[in-house]
Design an enzyme around this catalytic site. Structure first.
Site, PDB file in Angstrom:
ATOM      1  N   CYS A  79      -2.453  -0.793  -1.314  1.00 59.34           N
ATOM      2  CA  CYS A  79      -1.811  -1.520  -0.214  1.00 59.34           C
ATOM      3  C   CYS A  79      -0.438  -2.033  -0.645  1.00 59.34           C
ATOM      4  O   CYS A  79      -0.349  -2.928  -1.491  1.00 59.34           O
ATOM      5  CB  CYS A  79      -2.714  -2.666   0.233  1.00 59.34           C
ATOM      6  SG  CYS A  79      -1.932  -3.844   1.345  1.00 59.34           S
ATOM      7  N   CYS A  82       0.065  -5.757   0.088  1.00 54.26           N
ATOM      8  CA  CYS A  82      -0.680  -6.576  -0.886  1.00 54.26           C
ATOM      9  C   CYS A  82       0.092  -6.658  -2.202  1.00 54.26           C
ATOM     10  O   CYS A  82       0.195  -7.733  -2.796  1.00 54.26           O
ATOM     11  CB  CYS A  82      -2.056  -5.977  -1.144  1.00 54.26           C
ATOM     12  SG  CYS A  82      -3.085  -5.769   0.322  1.00 54.26           S
TER      13      CYS A  82
END
Length: 200
Positions: A79, A82
């Site tokens: 991600c 993230c």
């Protein structure tokens, strides 16, 4: 005087070409230093990895029972949002870690499927704020500025309502595995059917 003029005429082009070479070398050194500075800053800001945050996180079972409020982050190593937020989360953990549990749950681990379904995780990062009793207070999804996260954590610590409790930012799409539904109309279902023998 006639002997000095040829020297002056030949030394002038050498000085110009020497200046050009010197300026060229200065420009090359400046570019190299700029690149080194940019790369140095980039590696410094991304030195915190999601794996490091996960290793240092509070286990979910402990977080829901130790009497402290918690922030639970659903994430994945792939991600990009993230990864981008990891340094901010690390700084917030340094600031609030003694008052708030920081829990990291990797969505690629099927162990967390019940939690993914419970909190309806469909984009990451997905943050769930839990009170000291382990009950859900609020959720936010996607890229969150550090100031927004800090305001939410401050409210979580003081027991106030979260100012940015239902916020949403840029996310990495994620489709949580869906639990199978027992449906008798599904032709793949091998359940028994009751036939009313009186109608035959």
């Amino acid at each position: 005087m006639t002997t000095e003029s040829p020297i002056n005429s030949t030394s002038q082009p050498q000085t110009t070409s020497g200046t050009r070479v010197r300026n060229f070398l200065i420009a090359i050194v400046a570019i190299a230093l700029s690149v080194a500075l940019i790369l140095g800053l980039k590696t410094q800001t991304t030195s915190v990895s999601l794996a490091d945050l996960d290793k240092a996180s509070t286990p979910l079972e402990m977080a829901t029972s130790n009497g402290k409020p918690s922030i639970v982050e659903f994430y994945a190593n792939w991600c990009t949002v993230c990864q981008k937020m990891a340094p901010d989360v690390a700084q917030l953990k340094q600031q609030y870690g003694d008052k708030v549990n920081f829990v990291m749950l990797n969505v690629d681990n099927n162990k967390w499927l019940p939690e993914m379904l419970k909190y309806r995780v469909d984009g990451i990062p997905h943050f769930v704020f839990l009170g000291a009793d382990g009950e859900t207070i609020a959720q936010s999804i996607g890229d969150q500025p550090r100031t927004v996260m800090a305001s939410n954590l401050e409210a979580l610590v003081t027991g106030s309502s979260l100012p940015y409790g239902q916020t949403s930012g840029e996310v990495s799409q994620f489709r949580a595995p869906v639990a199978p539904v027992n449906n008798q109309d599904d032709p793949r279902s091998h359940g028994s059917q009751v036939i009313n023998s009186g109608s035959l």
